[in-house]
Design an enzyme around this catalytic site. Structure first.
Site, short mmCIF file in Angstrom:
data_model
loop_
_atom_site.label_atom_id
_atom_site.label_comp_id
_atom_site.label_asym_id
_atom_site.label_seq_id
_atom_site.Cartn_x
_atom_site.Cartn_y
_atom_site.Cartn_z
N SER A 63 0.51 -8.85 1.43
CA SER A 63 -0.95 -8.84 1.46
C SER A 63 -1.40 -8.68 2.91
O SER A 63 -0.75 -9.20 3.82
CB SER A 63 -1.47 -10.17 0.91
OG SER A 63 -2.81 -10.38 1.32
N LYS A 72 -0.73 -3.90 -9.23
CA LYS A 72 -0.79 -5.00 -10.21
C LYS A 72 -1.01 -6.34 -9.51
O LYS A 72 -1.30 -7.33 -10.15
CB LYS A 72 0.50 -5.05 -11.01
CG LYS A 72 0.69 -3.91 -11.98
CD LYS A 72 2.03 -4.12 -12.67
CE LYS A 72 2.26 -3.15 -13.79
NZ LYS A 72 3.59 -3.39 -14.40
N HIS A 128 0.84 -1.20 0.00
CA HIS A 128 0.00 0.00 0.00
C HIS A 128 0.88 1.26 0.00
O HIS A 128 0.60 2.22 -0.71
CB HIS A 128 -0.87 0.05 1.26
CG HIS A 128 -1.85 -1.07 1.41
ND1 HIS A 128 -1.76 -2.00 2.41
CD2 HIS A 128 -2.94 -1.41 0.69
CE1 HIS A 128 -2.77 -2.85 2.31
NE2 HIS A 128 -3.49 -2.53 1.27
P1 AMP Z 1 -6.45 -3.72 -0.48
O1 AMP Z 1 -6.29 -2.96 0.78
O2 AMP Z 1 -6.06 -5.16 -0.39
O3 AMP Z 1 -7.81 -3.50 -1.11
O4 AMP Z 1 -5.41 -3.09 -1.50
C1 AMP Z 1 -5.42 -1.72 -1.81
C2 AMP Z 1 -4.53 -1.48 -3.01
O5 AMP Z 1 -3.20 -1.88 -2.69
C3 AMP Z 1 -4.95 -2.30 -4.25
O6 AMP Z 1 -4.84 -1.47 -5.40
C4 AMP Z 1 -3.97 -3.43 -4.25
O7 AMP Z 1 -3.74 -3.95 -5.54
C5 AMP Z 1 -2.72 -2.74 -3.72
N1 AMP Z 1 -1.79 -3.74 -3.18
C6 AMP Z 1 -2.04 -4.69 -2.25
N2 AMP Z 1 -0.95 -5.46 -2.04
C7 AMP Z 1 0.02 -4.98 -2.86
C8 AMP Z 1 1.38 -5.35 -3.12
N3 AMP Z 1 1.96 -6.36 -2.50
N4 AMP Z 1 2.06 -4.63 -4.02
C9 AMP Z 1 1.48 -3.59 -4.67
N5 AMP Z 1 0.20 -3.19 -4.49
C10 AMP Z 1 -0.52 -3.88 -3.58
#
Ligand code: AMP
Length: 272
Positions: free
Chosen positions: A181, A144, A33
């Protein structure tokens, strides 16, 4: 940094801002993030981060209730990164009874992730569309890591004539290769070790392709052999339009994996 909960207050603030970079998240922020946030801070006059664990993108029986929530730590991360506005609306402010729905496309929204999590992308486009209406960003940053989500958001922007630039951001990994993640906290040390097979299989695929193996069948078979100890949901190879392909074309291919490790569902991919 200003913390804003109400949509009305946010809209008032937004009126006086010209260039806004927006990073929508579900919180429990990590370095993945942070890479999106830092990029937005660098590229825009103002940066807005939203934190909203969106119930409509979780299927019944998924981890909505136990999804990690770390608001205090998230606030600090955003503050230190130079975020101007942290927006965390409530479920009741965002959703209405019997509301007008925006849906994911019938084809590309119901394959791969959308096949195994039917309706998941309906919830994603519904919330991102709402957040875009509230935040009205100049640019919005997506990882991505969620490749199909990124594809569908680009489609939504095109189909709804949004005047927003979508900025795709590279996957951030831990030193051992595991894609970061929020769900990695569910993994025991032993499960985490096994989870490394996912990035290992993608690395192996990239190596095969580099050595000239371009048929998807061979690449998938090799990957599935590596992934055998895991409960694999899918290994698929698509072009950048999310169409399944028999032949890998460099610069136009994404290899995707979804697998369960001890009940935790992980996704990862590589863009070739
Ligand atoms: P989330 O909180 O899981 O909904 O993620 C929010 C944003 O962060 C989304 O656009 C995800 O694709 C991005 N994101 C989550 N994990 C990663 C990562 N390891 N690398 C790059 N972007 C990420």
């Amino acid at each position: 940094m200003e913390i804003i909960k109400s949509i009305k207050d946010f809209k008032k603030v937004r009126k006086d801002l010209k260039e806004v970079g927006f990073v929508p998240t579900m919180g429990a922020l990590h370095k993945g993030h942070l890479s999106l946030i830092e990029r937005s801070v660098k590229e825009n006059e103002h940066t807005v981060v939203s934190i909203f664990v969106n119930p409509t993108q979780f299927l019944p029986g998924e981890d909505l209730d136990k999804y990690p929530r770390k608001l205090e730590a998230d606030k600090k991360i955003c503050e230190l990164a130079g975020v101007d506005y942290l927006f965390f609306p409530t479920k009741d402010d965002i959703y209405f009874e019997d509301e007008v729905l925006v849906k994911a496309p019938k084809q590309s929204g119901y394959i791969l992730e959308g096949h195994f999590r039917p309706g998941h992308f309906d919830g994603v486009v519904q919330i991102v569309n709402k957040l875009f209406h509230i935040v009205n960003p100049t640019r919005a940053y997506f990882g991505k890591k969620d490749a199909q989500q990124l594809f569908l958001i680009n489609k939504m922007v095109k189909n709804f004539f949004w005047d927003v630039e979508i900025v795709p951001c590279d996957i951030v990994r831990d030193g051992d290769g595991l894609a970061l993640s929020s769900r990695n906290v569910y993994l025991s040390p032993e499960a985490r070790q096994r989870a490394l097979l996912i990035s290992k299989s993608l690395k192996r695929a990239a190596k095969l392709v580099q050595s000239g193996v371009l048929d998807t069948k061979t690449v998938k078979e090799e990957m599935l052999t590596i992934l055998k100890p895991l409960d694999v949901e899918y290994v698929e190879i698509v072009d950048r339009e999310f169409k399944l392909t028999d032949n890998i074309i460099l610069g136009n291919t994404i290899i995707l994996v979804a697998a369960y490790v001890d009940g935790t569902r992980l996704i990862d991919n590589i863009w070739l």
